[in-house]
Motif scaffolding. Structure first.
Motif, mmCIF file in Angstrom:
data_model
loop_
_atom_site.group_PDB
_atom_site.id
_atom_site.type_symbol
_atom_site.label_atom_id
_atom_site.label_comp_id
_atom_site.label_asym_id
_atom_site.label_seq_id
_atom_site.Cartn_x
_atom_site.Cartn_y
_atom_site.Cartn_z
ATOM 1 N N PHE A 24 7.205 -3.948 0.173
ATOM 2 C CA PHE A 24 6.327 -2.697 -0.434
ATOM 3 C C PHE A 24 4.888 -2.929 -0.228
ATOM 4 O O PHE A 24 4.330 -1.972 0.285
ATOM 5 C CB PHE A 24 6.796 -2.261 -1.746
ATOM 6 N N THR A 25 4.501 -4.102 -0.715
ATOM 7 C CA THR A 25 3.030 -4.470 -0.434
ATOM 8 C C THR A 25 2.589 -4.347 0.916
ATOM 9 O O THR A 25 1.512 -3.905 1.127
ATOM 10 C CB THR A 25 2.852 -5.819 -1.205
ATOM 11 N N ASP A 26 3.392 -5.321 1.762
ATOM 12 C CA ASP A 26 3.035 -5.481 3.137
ATOM 13 C C ASP A 26 2.941 -3.956 3.683
ATOM 14 O O ASP A 26 2.307 -3.658 4.570
ATOM 15 C CB ASP A 26 4.091 -5.982 4.054
ATOM 16 N N LEU A 27 3.817 -2.989 3.554
ATOM 17 C CA LEU A 27 4.074 -1.875 3.999
ATOM 18 C C LEU A 27 2.533 -1.040 3.800
ATOM 19 O O LEU A 27 2.091 -0.426 4.538
ATOM 20 C CB LEU A 27 5.096 -1.128 3.770
ATOM 21 N N HIS A 28 2.435 -0.873 2.280
ATOM 22 C CA HIS A 28 1.349 -0.061 1.760
ATOM 23 C C HIS A 28 0.027 -0.685 2.481
ATOM 24 O O HIS A 28 -0.860 0.084 2.951
ATOM 25 C CB HIS A 28 1.526 -0.286 0.301
ATOM 26 N N SER A 29 -0.018 -2.017 2.418
ATOM 27 C CA SER A 29 -1.521 -2.582 2.758
ATOM 28 C C SER A 29 -1.762 -2.171 4.231
ATOM 29 O O SER A 29 -2.887 -1.981 4.584
ATOM 30 C CB SER A 29 -1.637 -3.886 2.378
ATOM 31 N N LYS A 30 -0.677 -2.427 4.840
ATOM 32 C CA LYS A 30 -1.075 -2.145 6.406
ATOM 33 C C LYS A 30 -1.160 -0.708 6.708
ATOM 34 O O LYS A 30 -2.168 -0.302 7.545
ATOM 35 C CB LYS A 30 0.124 -2.618 7.380
ATOM 36 N N ARG A 31 -0.218 0.131 6.187
ATOM 37 C CA ARG A 31 -0.381 1.811 6.496
ATOM 38 C C ARG A 31 -1.753 2.234 6.057
ATOM 39 O O ARG A 31 -2.444 2.991 6.798
ATOM 40 C CB ARG A 31 0.948 2.395 6.021
ATOM 41 N N PHE A 32 -1.978 1.944 4.867
ATOM 42 C CA PHE A 32 -3.291 2.472 4.088
ATOM 43 C C PHE A 32 -4.560 1.912 3.822
ATOM 44 O O PHE A 32 -5.269 2.137 3.309
ATOM 45 C CB PHE A 32 -2.752 3.103 2.972
ATOM 46 N N ASN A 33 -4.506 0.437 4.690
ATOM 47 C CA ASN A 33 -5.661 -0.172 4.716
ATOM 48 C C ASN A 33 -6.049 -0.597 3.269
ATOM 49 O O ASN A 33 -7.394 -0.472 2.881
ATOM 50 C CB ASN A 33 -6.712 0.536 5.412
ATOM 51 N N THR A 34 -5.077 -1.068 2.233
ATOM 52 C CA THR A 34 -5.455 -1.164 1.114
ATOM 53 C C THR A 34 -5.228 -2.706 0.754
ATOM 54 O O THR A 34 -4.279 -3.439 1.107
ATOM 55 C CB THR A 34 -4.339 -0.526 0.034
ATOM 56 N N PRO A 35 -6.211 -3.369 0.113
ATOM 57 C CA PRO A 35 -5.968 -4.915 -0.305
ATOM 58 C C PRO A 35 -4.626 -5.209 -0.907
ATOM 59 O O PRO A 35 -4.335 -4.301 -1.822
ATOM 60 C CB PRO A 35 -7.271 -5.187 -1.024
ATOM 61 N N ARG A 36 -4.008 -6.130 -0.752
ATOM 62 C CA ARG A 36 -2.700 -6.167 -1.188
ATOM 63 C C ARG A 36 -2.640 -6.450 -2.688
ATOM 64 O O ARG A 36 -1.818 -5.861 -3.555
ATOM 65 C CB ARG A 36 -2.204 -7.833 -0.622
ATOM 66 N N PHE A 37 -3.890 -6.890 -3.283
ATOM 67 C CA PHE A 37 -3.579 -7.219 -4.688
ATOM 68 C C PHE A 37 -4.054 -6.076 -5.390
ATOM 69 O O PHE A 37 -3.730 -5.840 -6.678
ATOM 70 C CB PHE A 37 -4.864 -8.204 -5.096
ATOM 71 N N PHE A 38 -4.336 -4.906 -4.852
ATOM 72 C CA PHE A 38 -4.267 -3.563 -5.320
ATOM 73 C C PHE A 38 -2.699 -2.868 -5.635
ATOM 74 O O PHE A 38 -2.798 -1.886 -6.320
ATOM 75 C CB PHE A 38 -5.082 -2.571 -4.560
#
Length: 163
Positions: A24-38
């Motif tokens: 889920f972290t990988d998907l979110h950070s790639k799709r929405f350009n969000t740093p993983r630790f957020f």
């Protein structure tokens, strides 16, 4: 600071929880350009929770995602994200009977957030926000903040991949 609330009725092992959190972290950070630790993933066993759907008692697995809405985040992008979440769930947990993921909801109502004293950027302004706050991130990392050490590693890895 997206929050993925994983509410499950089928037992999940710690390994499955970790695999889902990473996916889920990988998907979110790639799709929405969000740093993983957020990206936060929280698990709640709702096997004994009473839920009615259509007036009938039901038990099912669901993922409720709380994230920021923005003009650059279309319904189509959110729907595709829900489908990818379901695909990852099925890969890791399965889809048979109570093991299946019944519902993925995205609540795009996170107006703003504060993380370690830093306000989150508007959607679409993440890259500039990272640049504007880099000195502060470096100070926090130098003080031993593990999350910001990870953020710097992630940022430097993306920067070197772009070259």
């Amino acid at each position: 600071m997206p929050l993925y609330d994983v509410e499950y009725v089928t037992p999940l092992t710690p390994e499955q929880q970790e695999q889902l959190a990473i996916a889920f972290t990988d998907l979110h950070s790639k799709r929405f350009n969000t740093p993983r630790f957020f990206v936060n993933v929280r698990y709640t066993d709702v096997n004994n929770q009473v839920v009615f759907r259509g007036g009938l008692r039901r038990k099912y697995n669901r993922v409720v995602i709380r994230t920021r809405a923005g003009s650059n985040r279309t319904n189509e992008a959110y729907l595709d994200h829900c489908k990818q979440i379901t695909t990852e769930w099925e890969r890791i947990i399965g889809s048979e009977g109570e093991r299946g993921l019944r519902t993925v909801w995205i609540m795009g109502a996170l107006t703003t957030a504060l993380e370690a004293g830093i306000g989150r950027p508007k959607t679409g302004e993440e890259n500039q926000w990272l640049k504007d706050n880099m000195a502060h991130f470096e100070t926090l990392a130098a003080a031993g903040d593990e999350d910001f050490n990870e953020l710097l590693k992630e940022f430097k890895g993306k920067k070197s991949n772009a070259i």
